[in-house]
Write a protein that holds these residues in place. Structure first.
Motif, mmCIF file in Angstrom:
data_model
loop_
_atom_site.group_PDB
_atom_site.id
_atom_site.type_symbol
_atom_site.label_atom_id
_atom_site.label_comp_id
_atom_site.label_asym_id
_atom_site.label_seq_id
_atom_site.Cartn_x
_atom_site.Cartn_y
_atom_site.Cartn_z
ATOM 1 N N ALA A 173 -34.273 3.925 -3.179
ATOM 2 C CA ALA A 173 -34.455 5.316 -2.614
ATOM 3 C C ALA A 173 -35.774 6.071 -3.212
ATOM 4 C CB ALA A 173 -33.214 6.060 -2.807
ATOM 5 N N TRP A 174 -35.907 7.357 -2.391
ATOM 6 C CA TRP A 174 -36.982 8.036 -2.872
ATOM 7 C C TRP A 174 -36.393 9.264 -3.817
ATOM 8 C CZ3 TRP A 174 -42.196 7.451 -1.047
ATOM 9 C CH2 TRP A 174 -42.402 6.328 -0.149
ATOM 10 N N LEU A 175 -36.768 9.253 -5.376
ATOM 11 C CA LEU A 175 -36.063 10.133 -5.820
ATOM 12 C C LEU A 175 -36.843 11.184 -6.170
ATOM 13 C CD1 LEU A 175 -34.146 7.922 -8.185
ATOM 14 C CD2 LEU A 175 -33.070 9.141 -6.409
ATOM 15 N N SER A 176 -36.744 12.372 -5.660
ATOM 16 C CA SER A 176 -37.285 13.676 -6.137
ATOM 17 C C SER A 176 -36.094 14.613 -6.162
ATOM 18 C CB SER A 176 -38.602 14.032 -5.683
ATOM 19 O OG SER A 176 -38.205 14.234 -4.196
ATOM 20 N N HIS A 177 -36.477 15.888 -6.758
ATOM 21 C CA HIS A 177 -35.550 16.848 -6.876
ATOM 22 C C HIS A 177 -35.757 18.163 -6.075
ATOM 23 C CE1 HIS A 177 -32.994 14.741 -9.708
ATOM 24 N NE2 HIS A 177 -34.465 14.237 -10.283
ATOM 25 N N TYR A 178 -35.093 18.608 -5.019
ATOM 26 C CA TYR A 178 -34.914 19.861 -4.546
ATOM 27 C C TYR A 178 -34.473 20.774 -5.503
ATOM 28 C CZ TYR A 178 -36.745 18.154 -0.277
ATOM 29 O OH TYR A 178 -37.517 17.671 0.704
ATOM 30 N N SER A 179 -34.659 21.913 -5.621
ATOM 31 C CA SER A 179 -33.990 22.946 -6.431
ATOM 32 C C SER A 179 -32.530 23.153 -5.626
ATOM 33 C CB SER A 179 -34.762 24.257 -6.439
ATOM 34 O OG SER A 179 -34.905 24.890 -5.220
ATOM 35 N N ARG A 180 -31.762 23.808 -6.188
ATOM 36 C CA ARG A 180 -30.499 24.206 -5.571
ATOM 37 C C ARG A 180 -30.603 25.242 -4.416
ATOM 38 N NH1 ARG A 180 -25.385 24.243 -9.119
ATOM 39 N NH2 ARG A 180 -26.028 22.460 -9.343
ATOM 40 N N SER A 181 -31.666 26.049 -4.809
ATOM 41 C CA SER A 181 -31.921 27.161 -3.708
ATOM 42 C C SER A 181 -32.461 26.362 -2.533
ATOM 43 C CB SER A 181 -32.639 28.272 -4.129
ATOM 44 O OG SER A 181 -34.120 27.574 -4.569
ATOM 45 N N GLN A 182 -33.188 25.555 -2.684
ATOM 46 C CA GLN A 182 -33.838 24.819 -1.428
ATOM 47 C C GLN A 182 -33.059 24.216 -0.748
ATOM 48 O OE1 GLN A 182 -36.938 22.690 -3.613
ATOM 49 N NE2 GLN A 182 -38.697 23.988 -2.694
ATOM 50 N N GLU A 183 -31.775 23.311 -1.347
ATOM 51 C CA GLU A 183 -30.735 22.698 -0.906
ATOM 52 C C GLU A 183 -30.258 23.553 0.111
ATOM 53 O OE1 GLU A 183 -29.970 19.406 -0.284
ATOM 54 O OE2 GLU A 183 -32.068 18.869 -1.390
ATOM 55 N N SER A 184 -29.762 24.687 -0.620
ATOM 56 C CA SER A 184 -28.863 25.845 0.084
ATOM 57 C C SER A 184 -29.777 26.105 1.469
ATOM 58 C CB SER A 184 -28.627 26.847 -0.957
ATOM 59 O OG SER A 184 -27.743 27.597 -0.341
ATOM 60 N N GLU A 185 -31.119 26.381 1.267
ATOM 61 C CA GLU A 185 -31.726 26.907 2.570
ATOM 62 C C GLU A 185 -31.691 25.863 3.274
ATOM 63 O OE1 GLU A 185 -35.904 29.255 3.225
ATOM 64 O OE2 GLU A 185 -35.980 27.408 1.941
ATOM 65 N N ALA A 186 -31.902 24.685 2.918
ATOM 66 C CA ALA A 186 -32.024 23.609 4.167
ATOM 67 C C ALA A 186 -30.500 23.416 4.916
ATOM 68 C CB ALA A 186 -32.269 22.174 3.491
ATOM 69 N N ASP A 187 -29.435 23.682 4.258
ATOM 70 C CA ASP A 187 -27.985 23.659 4.748
ATOM 71 C C ASP A 187 -27.848 24.859 5.580
ATOM 72 O OD1 ASP A 187 -27.397 21.520 3.030
ATOM 73 O OD2 ASP A 187 -26.251 22.682 1.390
ATOM 74 N N ARG A 188 -28.357 26.211 5.288
ATOM 75 C CA ARG A 188 -28.160 27.328 6.062
ATOM 76 C C ARG A 188 -28.974 27.113 7.252
ATOM 77 N NH1 ARG A 188 -31.760 31.320 6.050
ATOM 78 N NH2 ARG A 188 -32.554 30.698 4.143
ATOM 79 N N ILE A 189 -30.332 26.737 7.211
ATOM 80 C CA ILE A 189 -31.293 26.697 8.288
ATOM 81 C C ILE A 189 -30.805 25.571 9.174
ATOM 82 C CG2 ILE A 189 -33.579 26.169 8.933
ATOM 83 C CD1 ILE A 189 -34.533 27.780 6.638
ATOM 84 N N GLY A 190 -30.148 24.544 8.737
ATOM 85 C CA GLY A 190 -29.894 23.073 9.275
ATOM 86 C C GLY A 190 -28.704 23.344 10.237
ATOM 87 N N ILE A 191 -27.742 24.351 9.647
ATOM 88 C CA ILE A 191 -26.389 24.295 10.524
ATOM 89 C C ILE A 191 -26.571 25.387 11.639
ATOM 90 C CG2 ILE A 191 -24.889 23.654 8.629
ATOM 91 C CD1 ILE A 191 -24.257 26.611 8.273
ATOM 92 N N ARG A 192 -27.726 26.236 11.538
ATOM 93 C CA ARG A 192 -27.921 27.156 12.440
ATOM 94 C C ARG A 192 -28.499 26.302 13.766
ATOM 95 N NH1 ARG A 192 -32.016 31.176 10.485
ATOM 96 N NH2 ARG A 192 -33.459 29.866 11.033
ATOM 97 N N THR A 193 -29.562 25.515 13.128
ATOM 98 C CA THR A 193 -30.284 24.762 14.175
ATOM 99 C C THR A 193 -29.291 23.912 14.974
ATOM 100 O OG1 THR A 193 -32.333 24.736 12.722
ATOM 101 C CG2 THR A 193 -32.183 22.712 14.575
#
Length: 468
Positions: free
Chosen positions: A157-177
């Protein structure tokens, strides 16, 4: 990924820079992981992705949706719009909404231009990094990428780390999309739970890479997704696969575990039925298969042996002499020794180089073997003490026998129809399901003791030969 995606180290000031950087990363994805040839599933993935892209409404990016040849459940985005889903992940969704939730999350990582410090963990750091640079520029670009990989391909896998706030933002925007595209926004939480359970089901030596290894799931994340989803109303749009039968039909036939077309390992022996060869690597070494090379590495990363196809069968000495001229012109180095030999009835040419620039002198052994219609290239990188080990492994290279070729099988996703009153164990006995009841329950979002309904569709895995 859903929790650990592949992004560049620093993005440029414009989306065009993201697209350019993504094109380079896409080459590495193909070289190090490989893409699957699943035309119907691929077309379906692209359809779902395009619906989500239209809902996202951000024309700056060039989105593509592809399936990587990876048995571990995985999904990741690269700069510029490349979205990848592994065939291992495609086994887990129960409905189109869940797949859409995964894709929408990755689309959000791209549109929000999330980037994280990438874990630069090459396959063989330190000892063999210089030979990787020298040889990679002469043998092929992909070999240099493999030896000095910018990502942890050994872990799959490709391992890098998003911050928790970035993951939360991707969740929030993703479910809206997802909701704007007509999908249930709570489905992202459902597939995340199943992904976590899949990771937890692997223990000990059988444990596979998990997309949660670098960023564990939290209950807070699931609560946030479900809470925010309550305020979202999915658009009234028919789904591409409107029912379980249509959805499962898009996934039927995916290989689970090793893809036998690409070759399989039986302990230390590698068998490639499509090309028709076998080789046995050193015991205790770590082996893996990539689109360009089969690779075995010493447990302490002191040595590496690679095997690939150099081209159609040709005089190995001519192939070797051409390589020597390239090394002379590009790297300004000469071989320590060259010699002709044979491997059984097959002619071989060997060239050995010595690199003294590292922490210890490192030998670079190159061998070309003309065998059964192909020219095979063996590359060994190691200190002198490992020469015999590399030599003994190379001597095991030979064509597959007809019996060995016929013996190559794999697990394939199939859809079974339950009978009234059946349970997963009795269904398994009737259908030849290779998964245990507990794992069958996991991938089907069921309780293992559930009484199945007449006509209920159940995902199973059957052991099948490569060629029926």
């Amino acid at each position: 990924m859903l929790v650990a995606s592949a992004q560049g180290q620093l993005l440029g000031p414009s989306p065009q820079r993201d697209i350019e950087q993504g094109a380079e990363v896409a080459k590495l994805v193909e070289q190090q992981i490989g893409l699957c040839s699943l035309p119907e599933t691929q077309a379906y993935l692209q359809q779902v992705g395009e619906r989500l892209v239209a809902a996202a409404g951000d024309p700056r990016w060039k989105f593509t949706f592809q399936i990587v040849d990876q048995e571990e459940p995985n999904a990741f985005a690269i700069p510029g719009g490349g979205i990848y889903v592994s065939r291992g992940l495609l086994i887990l969704p129960e409905r189109e909404d869940e797949l859409a939730g995964v894709l929408a999350h990755e689309i959000a990582h791209v549109t929000q231009r999330h980037s994280a410090r990438q874990q630069s963990k090459g396959i063989l750091p330190g000892l063999l990094s210089l030979p990787g640079r020298v040889v990679g520029g002469v043998v092929s670009e992909d070999l240099g990428a493999l030896i000095n990989a910018p990502v942890d391909t050994v872990g799959g896998a490709w391992l890098s780390h998003y911050s928790r706030s970035q993951e939360s933002e991707a969740d929030r925007i993703g479910i809206r999309t997802a909701a704007q595209a007509g999908y249930d926004p709570t489905a992202l939480a459902d597939i995340l739970v199943r992904l976590e359970r899949d990771a937890a089901s692997q223990t000990g030596q059988e444990r596979r890479f998990s997309i949660f290894d670098s960023h564990p799931m939290t209950e807070t994340r699931l609560r946030d997704i479900r809470s925010r989803a309550k305020s979202l109303t999915p658009a009234a749009k028919p789904q591409i696969a409107p029912d379980p039968a249509a959805f499962f039909a898009k996934l039927d036939g995916i290989w689970c575990g090793e893809d036998p077309k690409a070759g399989i390992f039986r302990k230390d022996q590698f068998l490639q039925p499509t090309i028709g060869f076998t080789i046995t690597f050193p015991s205790g070494w770590k082996h893996r298969n990539t689109p360009q090379y089969v690779i075995s590495t010493h447990p302490r990363q002191e040595a590496m042996l690679l095997l690939g196809i150099a081209g159609p069968a040709a005089d190995p000495a001519e192939t070797g002499e051409k390589f020597i001229r390239q090394m002379r012109a590009k790297a300004r180095i000469e071989p320590e020794t060259t010699r002709r030999t044979s491997l059984g009835d097959f002619p071989v040419f060997i060239a050995t180089y010595l690199d003294r620039s590292g922490r210890a002198p490192t030998y670079l052994h190159f061998a070309w073997v003309a065998m059964a219609g192909n020219t095979y290239q063996l590359i060994g990188l190691a200190p002198e003490r490992h020469w015999e080990t590399l030599r003994n492994a190379a001597l095991t290279l030979r064509p597959l026998t007809p019996a060995e070729r016929a013996s190559v099988t794999g697990k394939r996703l199939r859809i079974a129809t339950a009978r009234r009153g059946e349970r997963l164990d009795t269904l398994a006995a009737r259908t030849g399901n290779a998964w245990p009841p507990a794992y069958t329950a996991l991938v089907n979002a069921l309780n293992p003791e559930t009484d199945l309904q007449e006509g209920q569709l159940i995902k199973i895995a059957r052991i099948e030969p490569l060629v029926p």
